[in-house]
Design a protein around this motif. Sequence first.
Motif, PDB file in Angstrom:
ATOM      1  N   ARG A  66       0.915  -1.404   0.053  1.00  0.00           N
ATOM      2  CA  ARG A  66       0.127  -0.456  -0.110  1.00  0.00           C
ATOM      3  C   ARG A  66       0.806   1.081  -0.384  1.00  0.00           C
ATOM      4  O   ARG A  66       0.677   1.891  -0.790  1.00  0.00           O
ATOM      5  N   ALA A 121       2.877   2.268  -2.958  1.00  0.00           N
ATOM      6  CA  ALA A 121       1.282   2.496  -4.298  1.00  0.00           C
ATOM      7  C   ALA A 121       1.452   4.019  -4.092  1.00  0.00           C
ATOM      8  O   ALA A 121       1.587   5.434  -4.855  1.00  0.00           O
ATOM      9  N   HIS A 156       5.677   6.141  -3.640  1.00  0.00           N
ATOM     10  CA  HIS A 156       6.478   6.005  -4.675  1.00  0.00           C
ATOM     11  C   HIS A 156       8.268   6.200  -4.017  1.00  0.00           C
ATOM     12  O   HIS A 156       8.629   7.559  -5.109  1.00  0.00           O
ATOM     13  N   GLN A 194       4.117  -8.255  -5.980  1.00  0.00           N
ATOM     14  CA  GLN A 194       2.771  -7.419  -5.879  1.00  0.00           C
ATOM     15  C   GLN A 194       3.540  -5.649  -6.265  1.00  0.00           C
ATOM     16  O   GLN A 194       2.363  -5.161  -7.484  1.00  0.00           O
ATOM     17  N   ALA A 208       4.919  -5.576 -10.086  1.00  0.00           N
ATOM     18  CA  ALA A 208       4.009  -6.022 -10.619  1.00  0.00           C
ATOM     19  C   ALA A 208       3.246  -4.087 -11.452  1.00  0.00           C
ATOM     20  O   ALA A 208       2.968  -4.327 -12.563  1.00  0.00           O
ATOM     21  N   GLU A 209       3.432  -3.466 -10.394  1.00  0.00           N
ATOM     22  CA  GLU A 209       2.840  -2.394 -10.521  1.00  0.00           C
ATOM     23  C   GLU A 209       3.822  -0.662 -10.501  1.00  0.00           C
ATOM     24  O   GLU A 209       3.401  -0.202 -11.338  1.00  0.00           O
ATOM     25  N   HIS A 210       4.910  -1.004 -10.192  1.00  0.00           N
ATOM     26  CA  HIS A 210       5.825  -0.538  -9.907  1.00  0.00           C
ATOM     27  C   HIS A 210       7.177  -0.411 -10.742  1.00  0.00           C
ATOM     28  O   HIS A 210       7.996  -0.899  -9.667  1.00  0.00           O
TER      29      HIS A 210
END
Length: 222
Positions: free
Chosen positions: A45, A48, A51, A72, A75-77
């Motif tokens: 969390r 995200a 940063h 996780q 995968a997003e960052h």
Amino acid sequence: MNGERIRLLVVDDQAIVRDGLVTVLSLVPDFEVVGEASDGGQAVRLAAALHADVILMDLRMPGVDGVEATTQILAEHPATAVLVLTTHADDASILGALRAGARGYLTKDAGRAEVANAIRTVALGQTLLAPAVSEVLVGSLTGGRPVGTVSAPAASLPLSRRFPALTAREREVLELVGQGLSNSEISERLFVGMTTVKTHINAIFTKLEVRDRAQAITLVRS
């Protein structure tokens, strides 16, 4: 990175360890500790929201562990660098972290200067493994035998057969990456410029669909 300061997120379930890291790292002029997390779920969390450039990640935590959190987060960052800092240096932990995309792996007996150097290294997109971790990794991938006597069928094949999509020069570079050489060392070994080395490495990553140097090393040695 934000200017010249490296934004850090510290993740560890032990408060005394986490507080110590935050205190020490906050004193380094080119570091900025932007957050801390006590478990992997919180780390996901905060990654995200904050940063961070580099996440110092413990592995064994309740709930979401460090490997799953790394998977996780990246995968997003994917531009975020994960540096594992843990008491565990067994082959399963190391391979799990590297396969998840961690760029660095240190044990908690590392000194302040070693940790700071590792943070700067992974922030630049490079890979750094503690010497003891490298030994465990090589031992795991070679079945405990010397590197030159690997008998696993895939590892025994020449790179030209294992990675036919690569050019001859790219395979040379990949072999040196697998040996743990840095970009500058590869440049000196092959008598080419740093820009050329980086171009080859980017092409290798694209063709082999690997995220970073750690995954490339794992791939070539397995």
